[in-house]
Design an enzyme around this catalytic site. Structure first.
Site, short mmCIF file in Angstrom:
data_model
loop_
_atom_site.label_atom_id
_atom_site.label_comp_id
_atom_site.label_asym_id
_atom_site.label_seq_id
_atom_site.Cartn_x
_atom_site.Cartn_y
_atom_site.Cartn_z
N ASP A 38 50.93 35.58 18.39
CA ASP A 38 50.16 35.69 19.37
C ASP A 38 48.58 34.61 18.43
O ASP A 38 48.22 35.23 17.09
CB ASP A 38 48.86 36.47 19.68
CG ASP A 38 49.99 37.52 20.33
OD1 ASP A 38 50.15 36.92 21.86
OD2 ASP A 38 50.68 38.17 19.89
N ASP A 87 54.76 41.08 29.01
CA ASP A 87 54.26 41.23 27.49
C ASP A 87 52.72 42.55 27.53
O ASP A 87 51.40 42.13 28.65
CB ASP A 87 53.13 40.36 27.11
CG ASP A 87 52.55 40.36 26.27
OD1 ASP A 87 52.56 41.69 25.00
OD2 ASP A 87 52.11 39.03 24.79
#
Length: 216
Positions: free
Chosen positions: A35, A173
């Site tokens: 990320d 996610d």
């Protein structure tokens, strides 16, 4: 359907990153989920270029990159140099997302889009023919450890049906537990970003956890 297992390295500290990446690699996972955040699109910051380069040096597995930032086109070339294999962008982070997805593919990287909890499939479905992955957020993006939002599930079911006309992978996610993974797998979902609910901070070794997931 074979699961696509993607541990989120946002759950690790940078202290022993290389060693932990090698342990995770040996556990039999499929993709390392990374990320990056700019403090603008989401109120947080994610991995640095240095950390990503460290991860790349310590695994031959695929690396995916979730770009939580405004105007991600500015950094596509730099992340390509880092050896990223899959790049997810948020469609609303660019004025013309189709051009950025084409740019990603031109660098030899698989393009993907992210669908936030409050975003409808109708608003992004025109992008489905040109992506390889669709990342469905089941939490609001920007922080690790948030709880799964069950009201997103009907959208996931709809996406599974829509996928029959395309060729992309669906990855979930956010807050996925064992029970949620089992339920969504029965509905046709294949990919999961793994966090503290199932993979990190558990009493069992990574490899045992992965073996259990494969048998679900």
């Amino acid at each position: 359907m074979e699961k696509i297992l993607c541990p989120s390295l946002l759950n690790l500290t940078s202290d022993a990153l290389a060693e932990e990446v090698r342990k995770i690699d040996k556990s039999g996972i499929d993709i390392f989920h990374l990320d990056v955040m700019d403090g603008n699109y989401v109120p947080n910051f994610g991995m640095s270029f240095h950390e990503i380069e460290t991860i790349r040096r310590n695994t031959d597995k695929l690396l995916d990159l979730h770009m939580m930032m405004k105007s991600p086109h500015r950094y596509i070339e730099r992340y390509a140099e880092c050896g990223i294999d899959i790049i997810y962008i948020h469609p609303d982070s660019e004025i013309v997302p189709t051009e950025i997805l084409a740019m990603v593919r031109n660098y030899g990287i698989c393009p993907g889009i992210v669908i936030n909890p409050g975003v409808s499939l109708e608003s992004v479905k025109e992008l489905f023919p040109i992506v390889d992955y669709v990342l469905v957020m089941t939490v609001n993006p920007g922080f690790a450890g948030r709880d799964y939002l069950p009201w997103v599930e009907p959208k996931i079911e709809q996406l599974v049906k829509m996928r029959k006309a395309y060729h992309f992978h669906i990855v979930i996610d956010g807050g996925v537990t064992w029970e949620i993974m089992e339920r969504l797998s029965r509905k046709g979902v294949e990919g999961y970003v793994l966090g503290k609910q199932t993979y990190f901070g558990q009493t069992e070794p990574y490899e045992e956890i992965v073996n259990k997931m494969r048998l679900m």
